[in-house]
Design a protein around this motif. Sequence first.
Motif, PDB file in Angstrom:
ATOM      1  N   LEU A  42       1.118  -1.178   0.086  1.00 37.27           N
ATOM      2  CA  LEU A  42      -0.714   0.177   0.136  1.00 37.27           C
ATOM      3  C   LEU A  42       0.821   1.070   0.017  1.00 37.27           C
ATOM      4  CD1 LEU A  42      -2.796  -1.221   2.912  1.00 37.27           C
ATOM      5  CD2 LEU A  42      -2.839  -1.238   0.243  1.00 37.27           C
ATOM      6  N   ASN A  43       1.466   0.949   0.767  1.00 42.01           N
ATOM      7  CA  ASN A  43       3.248   2.017   0.468  1.00 42.01           C
ATOM      8  C   ASN A  43       3.683   2.171  -0.976  1.00 42.01           C
ATOM      9  OD1 ASN A  43       2.586   2.773   3.017  1.00 42.01           O
ATOM     10  ND2 ASN A  43       4.325   0.359   4.098  1.00 42.01           N
ATOM     11  N   ASP A  44       3.780   1.956  -1.886  1.00 41.46           N
ATOM     12  CA  ASP A  44       4.372   2.626  -3.576  1.00 41.46           C
ATOM     13  C   ASP A  44       3.254   2.534  -4.254  1.00 41.46           C
ATOM     14  OD1 ASP A  44       6.676   1.457  -5.201  1.00 41.46           O
ATOM     15  OD2 ASP A  44       5.285   0.714  -5.939  1.00 41.46           O
ATOM     16  N   PHE A  53      -3.680   0.999   7.624  1.00 35.53           N
ATOM     17  CA  PHE A  53      -4.489   2.129   6.884  1.00 35.53           C
ATOM     18  C   PHE A  53      -4.640   3.367   7.538  1.00 35.53           C
ATOM     19  CE2 PHE A  53      -5.944  -2.231   6.766  1.00 35.53           C
ATOM     20  CZ  PHE A  53      -5.426  -2.378   5.497  1.00 35.53           C
ATOM     21  N   LEU A  54      -3.547   3.990   8.507  1.00 31.32           N
ATOM     22  CA  LEU A  54      -3.714   5.298   8.846  1.00 31.32           C
ATOM     23  C   LEU A  54      -2.743   5.862   8.232  1.00 31.32           C
ATOM     24  CD1 LEU A  54      -4.982   4.243  12.291  1.00 31.32           C
ATOM     25  CD2 LEU A  54      -6.315   5.274  10.734  1.00 31.32           C
ATOM     26  N   VAL A  55      -1.866   5.620   7.721  1.00 25.24           N
ATOM     27  CA  VAL A  55      -0.917   5.860   7.528  1.00 25.24           C
ATOM     28  C   VAL A  55      -0.472   5.478   5.316  1.00 25.24           C
ATOM     29  CG1 VAL A  55       0.182   7.416   9.167  1.00 25.24           C
ATOM     30  CG2 VAL A  55       0.522   4.982   8.745  1.00 25.24           C
ATOM     31  N   ASN A  56       0.716   6.075   5.504  1.00 21.99           N
ATOM     32  CA  ASN A  56       1.597   5.470   4.035  1.00 21.99           C
ATOM     33  C   ASN A  56       2.501   5.469   4.024  1.00 21.99           C
ATOM     34  OD1 ASN A  56      -0.858   5.100   2.419  1.00 21.99           O
ATOM     35  ND2 ASN A  56      -1.282   6.958   2.283  1.00 21.99           N
ATOM     36  N   GLY A  57       3.766   3.981   4.471  1.00 24.11           N
ATOM     37  CA  GLY A  57       5.018   4.178   4.537  1.00 24.11           C
ATOM     38  C   GLY A  57       5.032   3.299   5.274  1.00 24.11           C
ATOM     39  N   LEU A 114     -11.478   0.611   6.676  1.00 23.94           N
ATOM     40  CA  LEU A 114     -11.321   1.668   5.954  1.00 23.94           C
ATOM     41  C   LEU A 114     -10.652   1.383   4.839  1.00 23.94           C
ATOM     42  CD1 LEU A 114      -8.752   2.462   9.138  1.00 23.94           C
ATOM     43  CD2 LEU A 114     -10.227   3.764   8.244  1.00 23.94           C
ATOM     44  N   TYR A 115      -9.855   0.106   5.056  1.00 18.61           N
ATOM     45  CA  TYR A 115      -9.247  -0.478   3.392  1.00 18.61           C
ATOM     46  C   TYR A 115     -10.688   0.045   2.205  1.00 18.61           C
ATOM     47  CZ  TYR A 115      -6.310  -3.643   0.381  1.00 18.61           C
ATOM     48  OH  TYR A 115      -5.764  -3.882  -0.485  1.00 18.61           O
ATOM     49  N   ASN A 116     -11.703  -0.130   2.159  1.00 21.32           N
ATOM     50  CA  ASN A 116     -12.194   0.105   1.425  1.00 21.32           C
ATOM     51  C   ASN A 116     -12.879   1.581   1.041  1.00 21.32           C
ATOM     52  OD1 ASN A 116     -13.982  -2.949   0.701  1.00 21.32           O
ATOM     53  ND2 ASN A 116     -15.248  -2.775   2.559  1.00 21.32           N
ATOM     54  N   SER A 117     -12.267   1.845   2.167  1.00 26.82           N
ATOM     55  CA  SER A 117     -12.380   3.968   2.153  1.00 26.82           C
ATOM     56  C   SER A 117     -11.094   4.275   0.880  1.00 26.82           C
ATOM     57  CB  SER A 117     -13.438   4.762   3.077  1.00 26.82           C
ATOM     58  OG  SER A 117     -12.768   4.171   4.325  1.00 26.82           O
ATOM     59  N   ARG A 118     -10.372   3.876   1.693  1.00 30.85           N
ATOM     60  CA  ARG A 118      -9.198   4.127   0.731  1.00 30.85           C
ATOM     61  C   ARG A 118      -9.384   4.228  -0.579  1.00 30.85           C
ATOM     62  NH1 ARG A 118      -3.666   2.742  -0.945  1.00 30.85           N
ATOM     63  NH2 ARG A 118      -2.343   3.702   0.382  1.00 30.85           N
ATOM     64  N   ARG A 119      -8.104   5.671  -0.514  1.00 31.45           N
ATOM     65  CA  ARG A 119      -8.050   6.062  -2.137  1.00 31.45           C
ATOM     66  C   ARG A 119      -6.518   5.714  -2.732  1.00 31.45           C
ATOM     67  NH1 ARG A 119     -10.982  12.199  -2.698  1.00 31.45           N
ATOM     68  NH2 ARG A 119     -13.184  11.005  -2.032  1.00 31.45           N
ATOM     69  N   ASN A 120      -6.653   5.603  -3.969  1.00 34.82           N
ATOM     70  CA  ASN A 120      -4.768   5.342  -4.440  1.00 34.82           C
ATOM     71  C   ASN A 120      -4.303   6.307  -4.175  1.00 34.82           C
ATOM     72  OD1 ASN A 120      -5.542   2.247  -4.266  1.00 34.82           O
ATOM     73  ND2 ASN A 120      -6.283   2.047  -6.554  1.00 34.82           N
ATOM     74  N   GLU A 121      -5.121   7.735  -4.461  1.00 28.83           N
ATOM     75  CA  GLU A 121      -4.131   8.722  -5.009  1.00 28.83           C
ATOM     76  C   GLU A 121      -3.512   9.143  -4.084  1.00 28.83           C
ATOM     77  OE1 GLU A 121      -8.350   9.933  -4.853  1.00 28.83           O
ATOM     78  OE2 GLU A 121      -7.584   8.184  -5.697  1.00 28.83           O
ATOM     79  N   VAL A 142      -1.442   7.516  -1.709  1.00 25.87           N
ATOM     80  CA  VAL A 142      -0.119   7.029  -1.420  1.00 25.87           C
ATOM     81  C   VAL A 142       0.772   7.667  -1.374  1.00 25.87           C
ATOM     82  CG1 VAL A 142       0.510   6.619  -3.514  1.00 25.87           C
ATOM     83  CG2 VAL A 142       1.105   4.273  -1.988  1.00 25.87           C
ATOM     84  N   THR A 143       0.512   8.982  -2.133  1.00 27.02           N
ATOM     85  CA  THR A 143       2.071   9.612  -1.397  1.00 27.02           C
ATOM     86  C   THR A 143       2.186  10.681  -0.471  1.00 27.02           C
ATOM     87  OG1 THR A 143       0.725  11.418  -2.961  1.00 27.02           O
ATOM     88  CG2 THR A 143       2.140   9.724  -4.104  1.00 27.02           C
ATOM     89  N   LEU A 144       0.751  10.676   0.697  1.00 26.09           N
ATOM     90  CA  LEU A 144       0.567  11.724   1.499  1.00 26.09           C
ATOM     91  C   LEU A 144       0.469  10.489   2.910  1.00 26.09           C
ATOM     92  CD1 LEU A 144      -3.539  12.317   0.925  1.00 26.09           C
ATOM     93  CD2 LEU A 144      -1.029  13.959   0.028  1.00 26.09           C
ATOM     94  N   SER A 145       1.602  11.327   3.179  1.00 31.13           N
ATOM     95  CA  SER A 145       1.886  10.363   5.398  1.00 31.13           C
ATOM     96  C   SER A 145       0.464  10.182   6.152  1.00 31.13           C
ATOM     97  CB  SER A 145       2.806  11.206   6.105  1.00 31.13           C
ATOM     98  OG  SER A 145       4.306  12.076   5.448  1.00 31.13           O
ATOM     99  N   PHE A 146      -0.391  10.643   5.875  1.00 28.27           N
ATOM    100  CA  PHE A 146      -1.724  10.483   6.391  1.00 28.27           C
ATOM    101  C   PHE A 146      -2.959  10.196   5.529  1.00 28.27           C
ATOM    102  CE2 PHE A 146       1.359  11.034  10.188  1.00 28.27           C
ATOM    103  CZ  PHE A 146       0.555  10.704  11.081  1.00 28.27           C
ATOM    104  N   ASN A 147      -3.692   9.759   5.501  1.00 29.27           N
ATOM    105  CA  ASN A 147      -4.663   9.302   5.169  1.00 29.27           C
ATOM    106  C   ASN A 147      -5.664  10.286   5.986  1.00 29.27           C
ATOM    107  OD1 ASN A 147      -4.241   7.049   3.013  1.00 29.27           O
ATOM    108  ND2 ASN A 147      -4.009   5.358   4.776  1.00 29.27           N
ATOM    109  N   PHE A 148      -5.409  10.301   6.856  1.00 29.35           N
ATOM    110  CA  PHE A 148      -6.974  11.585   7.341  1.00 29.35           C
ATOM    111  C   PHE A 148      -5.748  12.796   8.260  1.00 29.35           C
ATOM    112  CE2 PHE A 148      -8.360   7.822   7.334  1.00 29.35           C
ATOM    113  CZ  PHE A 148      -9.194   6.801   7.605  1.00 29.35           C
TER     114      PHE A 148
END
Length: 660
Positions: free
Chosen positions: A87-89, A168-172, A255-262, A264-270
């Motif tokens: 999910l981080n790439d 699912f809260l962060v990316n990285g 959280l996974y169902n509501s997650r947006r692929n775009e 992925v470049t953000l640090s936090f999803n919220f």
Amino acid sequence: MKSQTSLLNKTLLSHFSGTIFWLTIVFMALNIIALPVAIWIATYDPMAHPEAIRQIPENILFQLSSGQLIIGMIFTVFLAMFLLNYLNDEGSSDFMHGLPVKRPVILIHALAAGVAAIVVPLIITGVILFAERMIFIPEIGLIDIGKWFLYAVFVHCVIFALAISAGFLVNGLFLHMQIIALILFLPLALWGLTYLTATILFDGIPSEFFVNSEPVLNATFPYVAVMQLYEGISILKSTVWGITAIVLIILSFVLYNSRRNENVTLSFNFKWLRVLLAAVTTITGMLAIGAGISMFLQASAAVTVIGFVIGAVISYIIIEMLFQRNARIELSWKSVLTTLIIIILFWGIFLFGWNRYVNFVPAADEVDSVYLSTNFTDHNPELIAKHFEDGYLFNNNQNAIQAAIKAHEITLDEKETPGLYYIGENGRLEITYKMKDGSFKTREFDTIQADSEAIKVAGSTDSSEYDIHSDMLANLKKDGDYSLTLGMYDVRQGHELVEKYKEELGTLKTYRPDIVNETGRVNIQAYFYNDDSFTGNYIYGESSIYNKAILDAEKADYFSLTELLEMDETSTMYQVEVSDEEMNQFFTDYKVLGIFDLIGKYDMQEIYESGDGRKNIIDSINNDGLAPEGNTLLMYGYPGSNTPMIGTSAETDFSILAIQ
């Protein structure tokens, strides 16, 4: 590739399993080393006779499994991190989500691979433990192996659920690890530093952190998981954490169902979570740095304030660097302003709450009994309630309760801010109220003057009779599972000593109360066990050396009275004759005056090591016994300690004994 409705996709399962394969191998190897090998090493004795009886605790498996459990929890965190690393790439995320497989199915396969990676190594470890039991360690019970396996699976799965939901809260990968650590330990760290800061800024905060932190400790799962190995598994705590794990897994699907692929470049999803965590972690760092500065630079209130301001600035910058994954941070005024507002709210609540806490005095009709001491102790009310008779340390006499409240009120008027304004000889006062609703309220003060009226009031509560409430052996339950030491020496028959000590209590009441209350106090340590396994719980206390049961124990176990009292020829000694009329005032001065002032006032004679002076005193005590009915007192220091502490009372450095 199977259809979107397929519940099991072998290719997908193989992908996730391959991702964590070598990590699982490492976990299995560490498991084997941490438990089966550790047990074999602990029980192996090459010098033992083949027919000798081995002294192995019945629950050795649980005693040694804490290391395995900690290793397993760390492994489970990395397990979740690597399983969700796709999910981080951006490329990997687009590829996985471009497959003809729904997101819930992908997550189900990731969870299945993770659970298998947890369970299989534990099964192999359990089989090795079973083989150990069958071949050379029969003390390991089959039921114990089963209990260990189920508990280990439960603990690992709870951590796994928490770590998965955090992903699912962060990316990285690094941020994922950070958020897991914050979820697990930030509440405990924040509360611990809040408590430490309160002890620095306010006088009256109890020194016993763990007794006052049970809700936060119960919310720290790694702590709960390890402690249950020693204290027994709590069905209630395990159920709560089990339900929490199920809720977190359900939340992961949401959280996974509501997650947006775009994203992925953000640090936090919220964004709100990032701002909130930045503020809370900044407060934690502010308290850590500010408390450190306040402890080492005890100059003034201004220095303390500056220390916390510096701590807040440094912490915020470091946290932003971690969250932005870059040393060159971009400041968001919205985040800065939010953090500042939360810090102001925190300090408002902190100052109001702790000020109210330390200035609280209960009404006399709400108090069941009270413990009052001029020396700080380390007593756990829950342990006392479990292992001691009702009334240990606590006096339910109304005069004692009124005296405690009076001493408390005087102390509140005299106390200062710890370390900042207070200069001079200090007195100490500890008050614990046992309320009629069963709760305990403890306050500890150490910024009042040594000659404070509060100290005198506290010292007058037990002067009319022998203070049985503070006698440890007189109140220890006879049927408990414990071992005892007198001074530094183990007692062979602990339960027998307690029983005999209680039978001889009547003799103590025939002596002068001030003599038996203030002199001849021997240190007692009680270590508590559960099914022959040390629980880690122990209590220190005092009893009277004048009780015949202790004198008999001394003879039976081949150690001397002076050894029990921790006295030898290197101990500084003074001898004094005190009249009946002066006795009560002498003990009051002993708690207030320094040793040299006390010597001058009562014409005390020093006993020197040269000329066998101290040796003769020691021989007389061991051969001729003691004289609690007399007026000759020996004041002695700890062995090898020849220099009294400056600015302290004689009671701090010297003990007293009534001798022939």
